[in-house]
Design an enzyme around this catalytic site. Structure first.
Site, PDB file in Angstrom:
ATOM      1  N   LYS A 183       0.732  -1.111   0.068  1.00  0.00           N
ATOM      2  CA  LYS A 183      -0.005   0.154   0.079  1.00  0.00           C
ATOM      3  C   LYS A 183       0.837   1.413  -0.092  1.00  0.00           C
ATOM      4  CE  LYS A 183      -1.951  -1.632   3.801  1.00  0.00           C
ATOM      5  NZ  LYS A 183      -2.478  -1.691   4.951  1.00  0.00           N
ATOM      6  N   THR A 226      -7.595   9.515   8.730  1.00  0.00           N
ATOM      7  CA  THR A 226      -7.365   8.248   8.134  1.00  0.00           C
ATOM      8  C   THR A 226      -6.973   7.087   9.299  1.00  0.00           C
ATOM      9  OG1 THR A 226      -4.797   8.982   8.598  1.00  0.00           O
ATOM     10  CG2 THR A 226      -5.797   9.726   6.414  1.00  0.00           C
ATOM     11  N   GLY A 228      -7.490   3.782  10.984  1.00  0.00           N
ATOM     12  CA  GLY A 228      -7.955   2.479  10.398  1.00  0.00           C
ATOM     13  C   GLY A 228      -8.101   2.246   9.253  1.00  0.00           C
ATOM     14  N   THR A 229      -7.428   2.833   8.259  1.00  0.00           N
ATOM     15  CA  THR A 229      -7.553   2.733   6.607  1.00  0.00           C
ATOM     16  C   THR A 229      -6.989   1.064   6.568  1.00  0.00           C
ATOM     17  OG1 THR A 229      -5.491   3.750   6.534  1.00  0.00           O
ATOM     18  CG2 THR A 229      -7.468   4.948   6.078  1.00  0.00           C
ATOM     19  N   GLY A 230      -5.854   0.873   7.234  1.00  0.00           N
ATOM     20  CA  GLY A 230      -5.412  -0.485   6.831  1.00  0.00           C
ATOM     21  C   GLY A 230      -6.129  -1.728   7.184  1.00  0.00           C
ATOM     22  N   CYS A 231      -6.771  -1.520   8.484  1.00  0.00           N
ATOM     23  CA  CYS A 231      -7.747  -2.400   8.789  1.00  0.00           C
ATOM     24  C   CYS A 231      -8.984  -2.656   8.102  1.00  0.00           C
ATOM     25  CB  CYS A 231      -8.361  -2.195  10.349  1.00  0.00           C
ATOM     26  SG  CYS A 231      -7.013  -2.057  11.639  1.00  0.00           S
TER      27      CYS A 231
END
Length: 296
Positions: A183, A226, A228-231
């Site tokens: 990412k 932003t 929590g974007t990965g989760c």
């Protein structure tokens, strides 16, 4: 009186194995919001309890291994699982416990988000945890979804530019996962267009094993929210995979969902620090625009 037969309605069942975020923006809480918003049925295995808010993580308490194992057994034995999303695993012992349970239950679809640091910068797992993730979870993973910093930790070298992504993905896929999504959301401000890079194992028309790859380009959303974007992305990919989408399609749709959540959350004010994206943007207004002074 004869009882009528129940009509069976299939719903994708996604199990998230991750830490609890008391602030609700990441971890299990975010996972459940995403899964529900995308039409899945979410279930949880709590690996750690964190005390955190938009300003950072102040405390982490790992869950006993037998309790983690029991949670997995309880869900799989009764409800069943179409896909597993793995997030925060705070110790090597927890990593090995989760891997052993997934092997025992022969779970086939696993999205691994190797969470090693929080958005705030707090460490969520040391070098020993990263080593355990590489050794025992990578070979089980359908796809791993590291950001640039996580890819750097896992590879032991800096991954800082889009030109680094292809070789990084090749090196990570050699460690065992069936696919790698690197990412690019942490690219510096000079990059107005962000890039994520997907590589996956495939079979060509002659039956030969090959590596396919795809660049996914999208524009940076100008927002501090932003958290929590990965989760959220890993959970979205898990839900789309559980619903039968091909990996590349599931990833593209997951990225689109997160991008829409970032755009919808631009004007949200949740906490003093970086707030979360707006997970439920498809169901509720982005914001009450009438309450905002946008300079019009």
């Amino acid at each position: 009186m004869e009882t009528s037969k129940k009509t069976s309605v299939r719903i994708p069942k996604i199990l998230t194995i991750a830490g609890s975020d008391s602030g609700g923006g990441a971890g299990l809480q975010a996972d459940l919001k995403v899964i529900t918003a995308l039409g899945g049925y979410g279930m949880t295995v709590v690996t750690a309890i964190t005390a955190q808010n938009t300003l950072g993580v102040t405390k982490i308490q790992g869950i006993d291994l037998d309790v983690i194992e029991a949670q997995i057994d309880a869900v799989v034995s009764d409800i069943g699982v179409d896909a597993v999303k793995i997030g925060m695993l705070s110790s090597p012992e927890i990593v090995h416990c989760v891997a052993a349970s997934l092997r025992r239950h022969a779970i086939k679809t696993i999205v691994l988000d190797p969470v090693l640091r929080a958005t705030s910068g707090a460490s969520l797992g040391g070098d020993a945890t990263a080593h355990a993730i590489r050794e025992v979870l990578f070979p089980l993973a359908t796809v791993i979804t590291p950001n640039m910093e996580e890819a750097s930790i896992l590879l032991g070298r800096p991954i800082s530019e889009p030109t680094d992504f292809e070789q990084a993905a090749r090196d990570l896929i050699e460690m065992g996962p069936a696919a790698v999504l690197i990412k690019g959301g942490h690219l510096d401000a000079k990059h107005t267009q962000l890039m994520d890079f997907l590589m996956w194992r495939a079979i060509d028309g002659d039956g030969k094993k090959i590596l396919e790859q795809k660049k996914l380009l999208h524009y940076r959303v100008n927002t501090p929210n932003t958290h929590g974007t990965g989760c959220s992305l890993a959970s979205a990919i898990s839900t789309y995979l559980a619903d039968g989408h091909h990996l590349s399609h599931a990833v593209a749709k997951g990225i689109a969902y997160v991008e829409a959540g970032l755009e919808a959350g631009v004007y949200l004010s949740i906490g003093v620090g970086p707030g979360p994206l707006w997970h439920m943007h498809a169901f509720y207004p982005t914001v009450l625009l009438d309450d905002l002074d946008l300079g019009h």
